[in-house]
Design a protein around this motif. Sequence first.
Motif, PDB file in Angstrom:
ATOM      1  N   CYS A   1      35.342 -39.487  93.655  1.00  0.00           N
ATOM      2  CA  CYS A   1      35.166 -38.133  93.124  1.00  0.00           C
ATOM      3  C   CYS A   1      36.396 -37.757  92.304  1.00  0.00           C
ATOM      4  O   CYS A   1      37.460 -38.349  92.450  1.00  0.00           O
TER       5      CYS A   1
ATOM      6  N   GLY B   1      35.367 -27.433  95.509  1.00  0.00           N
ATOM      7  CA  GLY B   1      34.593 -27.557  94.282  1.00  0.00           C
ATOM      8  C   GLY B   1      33.212 -28.116  94.527  1.00  0.00           C
ATOM      9  O   GLY B   1      32.256 -27.770  93.831  1.00  0.00           O
TER      10      GLY B   1
ATOM     11  N   TYR C   1      42.446 -36.647  90.379  1.00  0.00           N
ATOM     12  CA  TYR C   1      42.532 -35.264  89.935  1.00  0.00           C
ATOM     13  C   TYR C   1      43.360 -35.216  88.661  1.00  0.00           C
ATOM     14  O   TYR C   1      44.107 -36.146  88.335  1.00  0.00           O
TER      15      TYR C   1
ATOM     16  N   LYS D   1      27.651 -32.381  90.281  1.00  0.00           N
ATOM     17  CA  LYS D   1      28.816 -31.816  89.606  1.00  0.00           C
ATOM     18  C   LYS D   1      28.794 -30.292  89.682  1.00  0.00           C
ATOM     19  O   LYS D   1      27.727 -29.659  89.716  1.00  0.00           O
TER      20      LYS D   1
ATOM     21  N   GLY E   1      39.942 -29.206  95.431  1.00  0.00           N
ATOM     22  CA  GLY E   1      39.136 -29.427  94.237  1.00  0.00           C
ATOM     23  C   GLY E   1      37.767 -29.996  94.536  1.00  0.00           C
ATOM     24  O   GLY E   1      36.805 -29.727  93.819  1.00  0.00           O
ATOM     25  N   ILE E   2      37.643 -30.799  95.604  1.00  0.00           N
ATOM     26  CA  ILE E   2      36.340 -31.330  96.012  1.00  0.00           C
ATOM     27  C   ILE E   2      35.923 -30.728  97.352  1.00  0.00           C
ATOM     28  O   ILE E   2      34.801 -30.227  97.487  1.00  0.00           O
TER      29      ILE E   2
ATOM     30  N   SER F   1      38.417 -34.101  90.253  1.00  0.00           N
ATOM     31  CA  SER F   1      38.441 -32.671  89.958  1.00  0.00           C
ATOM     32  C   SER F   1      39.415 -32.401  88.834  1.00  0.00           C
ATOM     33  O   SER F   1      40.533 -32.928  88.814  1.00  0.00           O
TER      34      SER F   1
ATOM     35  N   TYR G   1      31.941 -34.596  90.869  1.00  0.00           N
ATOM     36  CA  TYR G   1      33.141 -34.071  90.203  1.00  0.00           C
ATOM     37  C   TYR G   1      33.048 -32.565  89.997  1.00  0.00           C
ATOM     38  O   TYR G   1      31.963 -31.980  89.960  1.00  0.00           O
ATOM     39  N   ASN G   2      34.242 -31.954  89.891  1.00  0.00           N
ATOM     40  CA  ASN G   2      34.368 -30.504  89.758  1.00  0.00           C
ATOM     41  C   ASN G   2      35.228 -30.173  88.549  1.00  0.00           C
ATOM     42  O   ASN G   2      36.311 -30.741  88.371  1.00  0.00           O
ATOM     43  N   THR G   3      34.747 -29.237  87.719  1.00  0.00           N
ATOM     44  CA  THR G   3      35.545 -28.710  86.617  1.00  0.00           C
ATOM     45  C   THR G   3      35.739 -27.202  86.735  1.00  0.00           C
ATOM     46  O   THR G   3      36.360 -26.596  85.872  1.00  0.00           O
TER      47      THR G   3
END
Length: 810
Positions: free
Chosen positions: A701, A645, A743, A629, A679-680, A703, A658-660
Amino acid sequence: MKHLFSFSSCQSRKCALFPAKKIQWICSALLALLVVVSCKDDETEQPKVNPYIPADPTEVVLNATITTAENRNLMTGLHWTDNDSIGLFVKLNGDYISGGYLLKAGTLSNEGKTGIFTGSVHWEKKSLQHNFYAYYPKTTEVNDAARVPVSLPAVQNQNGITDTYRDAYNVLVAYSKVVTAPKDITKPELNKPVEMDFISAYSALEFRFASYKETGLTISKITIHSDNRDFTVQNGFLDLTKGDFETDYAKIYGGIRSDSVVLNIANPTEVPVSTRKTVILGNDGSKPADPKLVFPAYFLVLPNINVPMKDESKLDERWTVTLETNKGPFTRVFTRREMSPGQKYVIEYVVLTTDDGSGAVNPGDDDPGAPWAGAIVQPEEIDNANKTIAIYEPGQLAWVAKMVNEKSYTELNSLGVDSFFREYTVVLEQNINLGAHEWTPIGNASTYKDCFQGTLDGKGYFISNLTIKSAHDVGNYAYVGLFGYCGAKAIKNVNVKNANIGPINMADFGMSYVGGIAAYAPGYHATVFSKCSFEGSITSSTGIHTYPTGGIVGKAESGSITECVSSAKINGTSATKYSALADMGGIAGSIAGCRIKACRFDGELKGTGNWNAGGIVGYASGGSVIACKNEGSIFSDGAQAQLGGIVGDCRCDIVACYNTGAISAPGAASAYDSKGVGGIVGTQYTGSKVLDAKGNLLKACYSTGKITVARGYNSYAGNIIGQYNSFVSSLGVVCNEVINNYYLQSTMTGDTPPDSQPGRVTKFSSTAWPSSSMVGWGIGDGSGDNKYWNKDFPLSPGMIFPTLYWEYIE
């Protein structure tokens, strides 16, 4: 917090609340307000109040009930009190009526959740459009809708686990949709109900604390500090006349602002115990806090979507949370949450009061050790029978570097140690403080033979104040990091903090590698990196040649990187042009056949010029990234930047990541513009038709991070994939498969994701939510294929998104 207000009028005699000089009354009818505040609450029966009968026909009656709403769950303890009042303004055909109406509390229920308010208000003109604007609490006389006072204290108070949000702090505001007055305002039966939605002007943060496996912890004071935005405001005001009020509700203007907020807790109770380090079992952020599981602490703060950042170049902000407890202070840094008015955000914080024995962290040992004076010292404990070398001071670690870099075969052999420490394990026995002395990396040759080939076991101890200001070049190459050219069998449990690498100018070198733990890990040795961490800054610049920079490893050609954490702040300047991009990653700048699993990045990547930049990997020409992450921010202003991400430029498999973090590519358009921002993945390139019939896989995945892109001539942007290339192999197999990725709505600022067919890239919604029965979303411990998500899998959308198996290790 949301309240549904229903208004109706009744016949009345004349009332003169508005100035007669400004307003000519068409009729003297008064609007009698019958207000029923209703919010869905399936768990709590609504309190009842006896109907109120006005004694005077001029009197306006408001029956108000405060309840908890599903999506506006700001307050758990707000009550009406004696002499509470609601302020009301009226807008007629776009113009505000001067002067404010007052609706004052009359009788109250025993619980304080229902009340009867009385006051005077009326239609201004028949058949004309009216708007009603209200705010609570009305503690002072306010006659100007453009300056409704608000004040949020920088020091708040809580009494144990009760006394949550104080009434005076919580400003509620509301507006009605356009309401047309009846043709005959003397006939109340012609009036239509007026509906108003009440919402808090503030956001709420609810921290839920538990102690990891140790009883007796109590918290007396909590401080939250933002490094880039404000939390509170003194003597600010709301402007109900602003056009954006009806969409943003409560934008607070003026006032003295602060980037810190303090919560004092009187009569604190013992914090419950958690058996896991990062989650509190049984706790659900969508439900009220259970004091048997958590100690809740409540803050009211400014909604940061309406508060500008102090330094826009930083892209994001970090929250430092400091606890004062009976067992000493504890500090943890969180990535900020996107906060809107009237919304509550739940954050779990498990306090690690002692070392849990895993060896990955040692939070109870804060003594960095004596700073290095610069002398090189031979270790005293060399155990040839067990092939271990114990390190107790910085000079002994520097001796290891000297033996490798000077190829000191004779000296090592005289001690009975194999050349380049083959088959030996170097063990840290306490924290090592390098004292900001210039560090020469372990391994500065550029051949697979002349490098460290043993194991370094940090045992969870810290190496602090690592400082490198020069390239320590070998010929046309430069290797910069704790290790340089690294052929280690394994590097494990090594934690580097307060590091300062750079600024270093790499422009004179053909190739250069920079990594917090190791600069370059060649494929011949297949080094295993596990349970390592890096915290500090890395600053460097390059010429026209490429170079990889990573928080853990600059470039890893094979081997693996598992359970590593990077909080690196990497700032790089690249002069590369056209297809030659420099590589920057939170974990690894570049990988070839390396396998990365269960890693986290929460720092900053900032690239000037063209970069492949990813929260986990900048450029991947093979290998895999699984169950990782990214919470860190990513930035590059290059016209050809590839930003993701998880991975910037991708030719590898990515599963269950995952991306925040926020991703920004503001570079101006040019004739060579070819950005890929996602995002990924920034750009997902094809695999080899001949060598790899299945291409690359992007599976399971998601985001939620904000993406900002300046679109150019040939740029691509998407919530999951920026630029996506696919093909059908000679075997008829569709390559570069994209399966079951999600997403968050409105994360993009200017584009929709490419290839958004169902089952590939999907927007989170109440009808589109991953299930643990879907491919890639299986629950498990990470040991089996497709079983990478934790067992507390959220079953529906809410404030909690899926998390990975390693985030909830018992």
